[in-house]
Design an enzyme around this catalytic site. Structure first.
Site, PDB file in Angstrom:
ATOM      1  N   ASP A  88      24.332  28.868   0.299  1.00  0.00           N
ATOM      2  CA  ASP A  88      24.917  29.995   0.923  1.00  0.00           C
ATOM      3  C   ASP A  88      25.167  29.406   2.479  1.00  0.00           C
ATOM      4  O   ASP A  88      24.862  28.268   2.932  1.00  0.00           O
ATOM      5  CB  ASP A  88      23.860  30.949   1.166  1.00  0.00           C
ATOM      6  CG  ASP A  88      22.453  30.583   2.145  1.00  0.00           C
ATOM      7  OD1 ASP A  88      22.109  29.465   1.761  1.00  0.00           O
ATOM      8  OD2 ASP A  88      21.930  31.431   2.763  1.00  0.00           O
ATOM      9  N   GLU A 153      19.211  30.907   2.519  1.00  0.00           N
ATOM     10  CA  GLU A 153      18.437  30.057   3.359  1.00  0.00           C
ATOM     11  C   GLU A 153      18.804  30.673   4.639  1.00  0.00           C
ATOM     12  O   GLU A 153      18.110  30.903   5.655  1.00  0.00           O
ATOM     13  CB  GLU A 153      18.666  28.654   3.357  1.00  0.00           C
ATOM     14  CG  GLU A 153      17.732  27.625   4.222  1.00  0.00           C
ATOM     15  CD  GLU A 153      18.402  27.480   5.590  1.00  0.00           C
ATOM     16  OE1 GLU A 153      17.558  26.985   6.194  1.00  0.00           O
ATOM     17  OE2 GLU A 153      19.510  27.743   5.869  1.00  0.00           O
TER      18      GLU A 153
HETATM   19  N1  BES Z   1      20.546  23.344   8.495  1.00  0.00           N
HETATM   20  C1  BES Z   1      19.876  24.394   9.458  1.00  0.00           C
HETATM   21  C2  BES Z   1      18.577  24.031   9.992  1.00  0.00           C
HETATM   22  C3  BES Z   1      18.675  22.832  10.769  1.00  0.00           C
HETATM   23  C4  BES Z   1      19.953  22.788  11.664  1.00  0.00           C
HETATM   24  C5  BES Z   1      17.777  21.915  10.994  1.00  0.00           C
HETATM   25  C6  BES Z   1      19.758  21.433  12.802  1.00  0.00           C
HETATM   26  C7  BES Z   1      17.860  20.801  12.073  1.00  0.00           C
HETATM   27  C8  BES Z   1      18.847  20.688  12.845  1.00  0.00           C
HETATM   28  C9  BES Z   1      19.703  25.539   8.571  1.00  0.00           C
HETATM   29  O1  BES Z   1      20.602  26.053   7.560  1.00  0.00           O
HETATM   30  C10 BES Z   1      19.310  26.725   9.500  1.00  0.00           C
HETATM   31  O2  BES Z   1      20.244  26.991  10.375  1.00  0.00           O
HETATM   32  N2  BES Z   1      18.297  27.281   9.207  1.00  0.00           N
HETATM   33  C11 BES Z   1      17.974  28.598   9.911  1.00  0.00           C
HETATM   34  C12 BES Z   1      16.843  29.477   9.362  1.00  0.00           C
HETATM   35  C13 BES Z   1      16.285  30.730   9.622  1.00  0.00           C
HETATM   36  C14 BES Z   1      17.581  31.677   9.464  1.00  0.00           C
HETATM   37  C15 BES Z   1      15.325  30.832   9.274  1.00  0.00           C
HETATM   38  C16 BES Z   1      18.083  28.557  11.487  1.00  0.00           C
HETATM   39  O3  BES Z   1      17.465  27.359  11.804  1.00  0.00           O
HETATM   40  O4  BES Z   1      18.433  28.977  12.239  1.00  0.00           O
HETATM   41 ZN    ZN Z   2      21.291  24.600   6.645  1.00  0.00          ZN
END
Ligand code: BES
Ligand code: ZN
Length: 456
Positions: A88, A153
């Site tokens: 997603d 996610e």
């Molecule tokens: N890929 C990201 C997380 C991430 C970004 C880890 C940069 C390390 C460096 C992931 O898809 C993401 O954006 N997760 C969300 C999770 C949230 C909705 C619970 C986030 O971090 O905002």
């Molecule tokens: Zn991500």
């Protein structure tokens, strides 16, 4: 392994073409308008897995978006790697800031532009192409593989913990590998061993039961936007610390050793800030920018609305004002505890003239992964093989809530081997992923499989 690496190099362009098909599907999980597209992306992955000779691959219905689950068992005596990724994507808004349409991938200066190129379709796809490179050369990869690809996610992973709980045996593995994080810098590999947790809430203040003429009522009826702005401003003090009572109670202080590790990382905060057009960094008093973005908890207002936001001026005293607020948590803080505390803050400080509506949108736990393990060693060697230098072990400020779930429910550690860069603009307009890093990612995964498969 040599053949697999050569195959991956020879088929780079084909891999990108295939990835473009997946990128064209607008699988935006948070917006129900795109439900069918999210479903289509799951189906696309199942078909793709099957085309690689993965016999057991299915899109499992969850009550939300499907979870793609696949098993490729080559030899029961070999270690098993569970690969997690998410298909997603975030909404592409604001659309007018994209230089090319978000779901029509294009290559510019060696970077592939489209929503999801880096986060996470492009990175997830590297794992499939690493498998293909083995299947088409050596016949089979040197490890057993299981794949779990999530479709929620970016919108809170509501159905994933239940799925993991219900499929413990199916998911049994020796380690989890995830590519959804970043390199330390271009050409500088890193393994992420820490992620932050999340508590996400929405608040609305309602004052009068309808919008009012601001001349007739302003001065005697309190304005919800003014009141909400005051409450939001009160969430930080002049040291940029969060004022919610008890917010820091469970924060584990950084040890001297951890702080020394942060200081040793080659990081120029001024240059980093300049890259996003800000003059200087703003951190919690006493902490560096790197600590602030990865090892300390934060609170950010993500959106705020109410009243008149169209062209020109309208003299209105609005009935309602709302805000979305996310808090990044560090290990030992729990989303439940923090959501409760911010709820109490709003309840205690909402003026008597207003009615508060408070919604808990979602939450997730932060993690710190043990960096001493055979899988971590294998990943470090694999990255060194591709980049010619040992990776740094870093903590990231982003959140991947499933990492804590894998540990809690399956007892599994995750190796976070990601190839993004801060400048890839994930969650922003013009998201892109360097095709050099796409290739390096595939090669790193091939090397990892070989080293890990032969070491255990
Ligand atoms: N890929 C990201 C997380 C991430 C970004 C880890 C940069 C390390 C460096 C992931 O898809 C993401 O954006 N997760 C969300 C999770 C949230 C909705 C619970 C986030 O971090 O905002
Ligand atoms: Zn991500």
């Amino acid at each position: 392994m040599k053949d697999a690496l050569a195959y991956a190099q020879a088929h780079h362009d084909d891999f990108v073409e295939e990835l473009n098909d997946l990128l064209r599907i607008p699988s935006i999980s948070t917006d129900p308008t795109y439900d069918a597209d999210v479903q289509r992306a799951a189906g696309w992955l199942v078909d793709h897995l099957k085309s690689l000779g993965v016999a057991q691959a299915e899109a499992v219905a969850t009550g939300g978006h499907p979870i793609v689950f696949a098993r490729h068992i080559v030899d029961e005596t070999r270690p098993t790697v569970l690969v997690y990724g998410h298909y997603d994507v975030q909404p592409p808004d604001p659309l007018d800031l994209w230089e090319s349409p978000p779901f029509e991938p294009v290559i510019k200066n060696g970077d592939l532009y489209a929503r999801g190129t880096c986060d996470d379709k492009g990175q997830l796809f590297m794992h499939l192409k690493a498998l293909e490179s083995y299947v088409k050369t050596d016949g089979q990869p040197p490890v057993n593989l299981k794949f779990i690809f999530e479709g929620e996610e970016e919108s809170g992973s509501k159905h994933l913990p239940g799925f993991i709980e219900a499929h413990k045996d199916d998911l049994a593995a020796d380690v989890v590998v995830i590519s959804d994080t970043t390199l330390f810098a271009p050409g500088v590999p890193s393994i992420t061993y820490g992620l932050r947790g999340m508590a996400y809430v929405e608040v609305t203040l309602t004052g009068p039961d309808r919008d009012l003429h601001s001349g007739m009522y302003g001065g005697a009826v309190e304005n919800p936007i003014n009141a909400l702005a005051r409450l939001i401003a009160g969430l930080h003090d002049e040291n940029h610390r969060i004022t919610i009572p008890g917010f820091y109670d469970n924060v584990r202080p950084l040890t001297d050793e951890e702080r020394a590790t942060f200081r040793a990382l080659p990081f120029d905060a001024q240059a980093w800030a300049a890259e996003v057009g800000v003059e200087t960094t703003k951190t919690e008093a006493g902490y560096s920018a790197l600590e602030g973005t990865s090892a300390r908890p934060t609170l950010d207002c993500n959106g705020i609305w109410g009243g008149y936001i169209g062209e020109g001026a309208k003299t209105v005293l609005p009935s309602k004002a709302s805000a979305k607020i996310s808090m990044r948590l560090v290990p030992n803080q729990t989303p439940e505890e923090i959501t409760d505390k911010i709820r109490q803050y709003f309840e205690a400080n909402t003026p008597a003239t207003m009615h508060l509506t408070f919604t808990d949108l979602h939450g997730g736990y932060g993690v710190l992964v043990d960096t001493n393990s055979p899988a971590m060693d294998a990943a470090a060697q694999a990255l060194e093989g591709v980049y010619g230098q040992r990776p740094f072990f870093t903590r990231s400020g982003g959140s991947i809530p499933v990492v804590a779930d894998f540990k809690e429910i399956l007892g599994l550690d995750s190796v976070l081997m990601g190839f993004g860069l801060d400048s890839d603009a994930i969650h922003s307009p013009n998201e892109h992923f360097g095709l050099d890093r796409f290739q390096q990612g595939i090669e790193s995964i091939i090397r990892f499989m070989t080293i890990y498969g032969h070491q255990s």
